[in-house]
Design a protein around this motif. Structure first.
Motif, mmCIF file in Angstrom:
data_model
loop_
_atom_site.group_PDB
_atom_site.id
_atom_site.type_symbol
_atom_site.label_atom_id
_atom_site.label_comp_id
_atom_site.label_asym_id
_atom_site.label_seq_id
_atom_site.Cartn_x
_atom_site.Cartn_y
_atom_site.Cartn_z
ATOM 1 N N UNK A 273 7.739 6.158 4.833
ATOM 2 C CA UNK A 273 8.328 7.254 5.610
ATOM 3 C C UNK A 273 9.842 7.319 5.376
ATOM 4 N N UNK A 274 10.449 6.165 5.089
ATOM 5 C CA UNK A 274 11.884 6.122 4.783
ATOM 6 C C UNK A 274 12.181 6.666 3.381
ATOM 7 N N UNK A 275 11.147 6.771 2.535
ATOM 8 C CA UNK A 275 11.351 7.228 1.166
ATOM 9 C C UNK A 275 11.553 6.100 0.187
ATOM 10 N N UNK A 276 11.059 4.906 0.505
ATOM 11 C CA UNK A 276 11.239 3.709 -0.320
ATOM 12 C C UNK A 276 9.895 3.336 -0.937
ATOM 13 N N UNK A 277 9.832 3.003 -2.223
ATOM 14 C CA UNK A 277 8.565 2.645 -2.868
ATOM 15 C C UNK A 277 7.906 1.439 -2.193
ATOM 16 N N UNK A 278 6.617 1.546 -1.907
ATOM 17 C CA UNK A 278 5.904 0.462 -1.236
ATOM 18 C C UNK A 278 4.406 0.632 -1.431
ATOM 19 N N UNK A 279 3.700 -0.490 -1.313
ATOM 20 C CA UNK A 279 2.251 -0.479 -1.492
ATOM 21 C C UNK A 279 1.634 -1.554 -0.604
ATOM 22 N N UNK A 280 0.432 -1.285 -0.109
ATOM 23 C CA UNK A 280 -0.306 -2.262 0.682
ATOM 24 C C UNK A 280 -1.106 -3.163 -0.248
ATOM 25 N N UNK A 281 -0.863 -4.464 -0.153
ATOM 26 C CA UNK A 281 -1.625 -5.412 -0.961
ATOM 27 C C UNK A 281 -1.371 -6.811 -0.421
ATOM 28 N N UNK A 282 -2.167 -7.762 -0.873
ATOM 29 C CA UNK A 282 -2.036 -9.141 -0.414
ATOM 30 C C UNK A 282 -2.372 -10.066 -1.571
ATOM 31 N N UNK A 283 -1.693 -11.204 -1.627
ATOM 32 C CA UNK A 283 -2.035 -12.236 -2.605
ATOM 33 C C UNK A 283 -3.039 -13.151 -1.936
ATOM 34 N N UNK A 284 -4.312 -12.819 -2.099
ATOM 35 C CA UNK A 284 -5.386 -13.540 -1.438
ATOM 36 C C UNK A 284 -6.276 -14.261 -2.427
ATOM 37 N N UNK A 285 -7.380 -13.598 -2.814
ATOM 38 C CA UNK A 285 -8.308 -14.195 -3.777
ATOM 39 C C UNK A 285 -8.393 -13.379 -5.061
#
Length: 618
Positions: A273-285
């Motif tokens: 929403x701020x206009x900054x590059x981002x992605x949902x992810x996790x270092x899991x398996x």
């Protein structure tokens, strides 16, 4: 009477000239877009390779016989450049598409997560069946089948977003109405509520004097790190509200901010929403959906990842996606606190990094008693060969392909990238020369296709996309290129105040390493599934001859509903495709109450409104 008789012919001629002038003026003022596109064609040489047809086919030296097929292999019919332009508004388009409204009936998504629904991350039933969540399995992708076709509702009081660059510092509260972080991080200056806004002061867990001081502190600690020159593409793991990446934008650094959808409520949604590059992810398996050797630098400030877990698999995953010679900055309490618990974590990190041949090139503590250590990945095999123990081992050569879509984490060290002659890849040219220089990972037999692709997109964007279509580019901050090829579209937009998320299809030639080599960001994806982002997070979605490929595996309505989920109200879809595919997509968009314009029988511009099936516009 004689006076009129003697002068009637000149008078008539003058009157006709006046009428002709008025007609020409009216025509020119109502056909600006058509003229722009037609003039683009007229400017091209008769045998020019740059046109409104698909970009040149990709050429890649990896095996693409089974899963990697060229999404642009089937060229559209020859383009007729003198056809008229259909620029009907929504009301006139909708009149002829009543059948579409009868065939597609949309429902609004329901439930406690409906407003922020992400199908592949909010599959509650699949998560309940997991045998274990010890390694963050519940934060990984679990896509429902069939894909849901409900439309995500708007938050109450939703407004058009604050425009960039003001949005970097403040956003509408009602657009992301999640106040938990305000209380949870009130002592760390992440975010504050001020009237109708959330305000971002630039603080962070490790940014006691603000992110600006922290960024300067890093460069002072290791002058080899020259922001916006040799360091251009960064991954920020556990990014919070992405103030680190947001500040670095001013230094010509593009940061992929990464965090899971977890108890730190909506941090990635705040970032976007701020206009900054981002992605949902996790270092899991599972591996992150990035190519090998992608990032110049990876940053972790109290990111809460246990790097030595599972035999060191999380840190081995960072090693895979870190460019040889690249840096890992770890700012965490084990670096500067010396009680038994922190010393144990530090010793485990030392043992793991040494076994991976990472060199600690700097370790320091600032005036606020916040410390960091900077590691560097090797650029040759000499250290690996001289290890007393071959643990962790080097990965097999057959496993060196850039395959990370639903692939388990590896317990081996990825091999260093080499060209067709076995020579190790060099570091890319400094920014901004890097954007147009030959990418180190580009195969020699692809150079011509790469250059043609670059030329094609620069011409198309400058002559048609910007100014030639019904798109208000001043309202566009972030763009998703749904099938990015070599990243030519993003490169052509580099002078615009926006950033592009470049998506490479999982069944297309793998060009994502080339995109990162150019100093751009992106990830792998399959558009028959939902993307790892919150609803209402992109201003413009772009595709070029994508639909023919995707609709062989899933329904065009499934793709459209995902577009609707990702796109903000007031945002645009820009589709270049065959007229047949455009005519299939157009009624689906009309059923979503979008307005559409068609240009030159090959471009569709759709604009999303505030409509939801309940009729509850806000």
């Amino acid at each position: 009477m004689d006076f009129i008789t003697h002068r009637k012919y000149p008078f008539i001629v003058a009157l006709l000239l006046l009428l002709l002038t008025v007609v020409v003026f009216l025509l020119s003022s109502t056909s600006t877009d058509t003229f722009t596109i037609v003039s683009y064609f007229q400017a091209q040489p008769q045998n020019a390779t740059v046109s409104l047809s698909p970009p040149p086919p990709l050429i890649h030296d990896t095996d693409t016989s089974s899963t990697a097929t060229n999404q642009n292999a089937a060229a559209p019919p020859p383009l007729i450049t003198n056809e008229t332009t259909d620029q009907n508004d929504n009301s006139s388009d909708a009149v002829g598409d009543d059948a579409a409204f009868d065939l597609i009936k949309w429902d609004v998504c329901t439930g406690p997560m409906a407003v922020d629904y992400i199908p592949c991350l909010d599959n509650v039933e699949a998560v309940k069946k997991l045998p274990s969540i010890r390694h963050m399995e519940h934060r990984e992708r679990h896509c429902p089948s069939p894909s849901p076709r409900c439309l995500v509702p708007l938050p109450v009081g939703y407004k058009l977003p604050v425009l960039w660059p003001k949005s970097k510092d403040m956003i509408w509260y009602n657009n992301v109405p999640h106040p938990k972080l305000v209380e949870y991080k009130k002592d760390q200056n992440w975010v504050r509520k001020s009237g109708d806004y959330f305000v971002f002061p630039g603080g962070g867990t490790q940014f006691k004097e603000g992110v600006s001081h922290y960024v300067d502190f890093i460069e002072k600690t290791l002058p080899k790190i020259k922001w916006g020159k040799n360091i251009r593409v960064i991954l920020d793991v556990g990014c919070g509200v992405a103030s680190f990446g947001g500040y670095l934008l001013d230094r010509d650094v593009i940061t992929m901010s990464l965090a899971p959808k977890d108890e730190h409520e909506a941090q990635i949604q705040f970032a976007l929403e701020r206009g900054i590059p981002a992605i949902l992810s996790v270092i899991g398996t599972q591996k992150l959906t990035f190519p090998d050797d992608a990032y110049d630098l990876i940053h972790c400030a109290r990111c809460r990842v246990h790097w030595d877990a599972q035999g060191g698999k999380p840190l081995l995953e960072l090693n895979r996606i870190l460019r040889p010679g690249g840096f890992f900055i770890w700012s965490a309490t084990p670096v500067y606190r010396h009680d038994d618990r922190h010393r144990s974590v530090w010793n485990a990190m030392v043992n793991l990094t040494e076994s991976m041949c990472w060199k600690a090139v700097a370790r320091t503590v600032d005036s606020n008693r916040i410390g960091l250590v900077i590691y560097q990945k090797p650029v040759s095999y000499s250290c690996y060969k001289n290890r007393e123990e071959n643990t962790p081992p080097l990965c097999d050569r057959k496993n060196n392909l850039n395959s990370s879509w639903y692939v388990p984490l590896s317990n081996c060290i990825s091999r260093l990238p080499t060209d067709s002659k076995g020579n190790l890849h060099s570091w890319p040219a400094p920014w901004p020369q890097r954007l147009s220089s030959k990418p180190p990972s580009l195969p020699p037999d692809s150079e011509e296709a790469f250059n043609k692709d670059t030329t094609h997109w620069y011409a198309l964007v400058s002559d048609v996309y910007v100014g030639g279509l019904a798109i208000n580019w001043s309202s566009v901050r972030n763009v998703m290129d749904m099938n990015a090829s070599y990243g030519g579209f993003a490169a052509a937009l580099i002078d615009q105040p926006l950033w592009v998320m470049n998506v490479v299809l999982i069944d297309a030639p793998d060009t994502l390493s080339i995109i990162f080599d150019r100093g751009l960001i992106g990830m792998y994806h399959d558009w028959c599934e939902s993307f790892n982002t919150y609803p209402r997070t992109y201003d413009l979605l772009h595709s070029s001859f994508l639909l023919s490929d995707v609709t062989q595996r899933c329904d065009i309505a499934d793709v459209a509903v995902e577009m609707d989920r990702i796109l903000r109200p007031g945002g645009y879809v820009l589709v270049q495709d065959t007229l047949e595919m455009i005519n299939k997509l157009k009624p689906v968009l009309h059923s979503l109450q979008w307005s559409t314009n068609i240009y030159h029988d090959q471009f569709l511009v759709g604009k999303k409104g505030f409509w939801r099936p309940t009729g509850g516009e806000t």
